[in-house]
Scaffold this active site. Sequence first.
Site, PDB file in Angstrom:
ATOM      1  CB  SER A 119      48.545  35.882  46.236  1.00 28.46           C
ATOM      2  OG  SER A 119      47.988  37.089  45.818  1.00 28.46           O
ATOM      3  CG  ASP A 153      50.063  41.182  46.086  1.00 23.56           C
ATOM      4  OD1 ASP A 153      48.880  40.803  46.193  1.00 23.56           O
ATOM      5  OD2 ASP A 153      50.944  40.517  45.491  1.00 23.56           O
ATOM      6  CG  ASP A 193      50.010  38.690  48.881  1.00 19.83           C
ATOM      7  OD1 ASP A 193      48.913  38.971  48.370  1.00 19.83           O
ATOM      8  OD2 ASP A 193      51.054  38.585  48.215  1.00 19.83           O
ATOM      9  CG  ASP A 232      45.657  39.811  47.579  1.00 16.16           C
ATOM     10  OD1 ASP A 232      46.105  40.784  48.209  1.00 16.16           O
ATOM     11  OD2 ASP A 232      46.341  39.170  46.756  1.00 16.16           O
TER      12      ASP A 232
END
Length: 447
Positions: free
Chosen positions: A103, A246, A244, A242
């Site tokens: 992340s 999400d 990833d 960010d």
Amino acid sequence: MSRKLFGTDGVRGRANSWPMTAEVALKLGAAAGHFFRRDDSAAHRVVIGKDTRLSGYMLENALTAGLASTGMNVLLVGPVPTPAVGFLTRSMRADLGVMISASHNPHEDNGIKFFGPDGFKLSDQAEAEIEAMLEADLPLAPASNIGRVKRIDDGRGRYQEFVKTSFPTGLSLEGLKVVIDCAHGAAYRAAPEVLWELGATVIPLGTAPNGTNINDRCGSTHTETAAEAVITHGAHVGIALDGDADRVMIIDETGKVADGDQIMALFAARWGAEGRLKGDTLVATVMSNLGLETFLKTRGLHLKRTAVGDRYVVEEMRKNGFNLGGEQSGHIVMTDYATTGDGLAAALQFLAEMARTGEKASTLTRQFETVPQLLKNVRYQAGAQPLAAAKVQQVIAANEARIAGKGRILIRKSGTEPLIRVMAECEDEALLLDVVDEIVEAVAAAG
């Protein structure tokens, strides 16, 4: 059943150090394959996505070997956002989805997140059962039934077309100049393409990943990069994802950053007015600002708080049929569109409000006045238990008494890093600073 390997968002750690080693990933793959392989048919499949970290290659190969050894057919979709894995798992009738990502963490870290066949992250119970299998002597598939592995070239494209369906029909982003910071992460191609296809003039940042620059002075945890670009280019709005994709932060035309609380307030008010907010309730974590709670009450809406972690937000939403939730950190969960936090989908909803109302981003991102909030992180040594120390508990209790009736204190261990997070809210900013600093000092001395 206890969990030691799994944290609040899958398994995470420093790459090539336990638990983020090829050996552990191999065992995790085999355990997850055994857990989800319900019979001996050849129809079982798993979708694996990843972000742009160098260590992703190593973990992808190890997971693939473990999964294939149990007879699971592996579909590799390459770098895609985390919500894309949730979508593709369900869309492609896979038994399991895996996202390899840490992340917002630096490139040295990595993580493994699992999704069930419904596209939602696994429950604590399911993760505990998989973890318990790691030391077991798992049965392997016979030589004739080892899983097949192939790369799927259109996974990202499938997700892009899907996420565009969340944008209201009849609206366009024509005339909007949008800065999009992809953090050199998983959405480095998907996000700019989607925005351009919907009509925006796109100024892309963080779209040249090299394996080690993910989240490096860019993205949702370093919004100054996108804010500077908004001012330089005279953009109407900035979007910072960010690693990833999400989570999302919104930057208005003046360069000011809005966090997830302001975005959720905007969506909740709009959906509530339209009768689309199920249960008239927004689900958020204990970290969300008290100002958000007051804002919702004035509109006849409710705030349901959960433990920190988007997985717990989603569990509460599913349990009670709510359709909007998220975190102050920028995870916005809209189960009408996605099974997990989706930074790009949330950004599209915000841009749709700009297009629909004609309002500036600075107006839409200032839904309520925040109660002064201060968060400080204290790193501790491996094996230490600073919150168990008598002195720390005494300091916490004394400061809770000082702030009683004026605000609140929240102290918790991070689920992804060796950090103690000390947060407090209080209208008296001098008292707020003093309370947090006293607790931080005591925790640091004990850790």
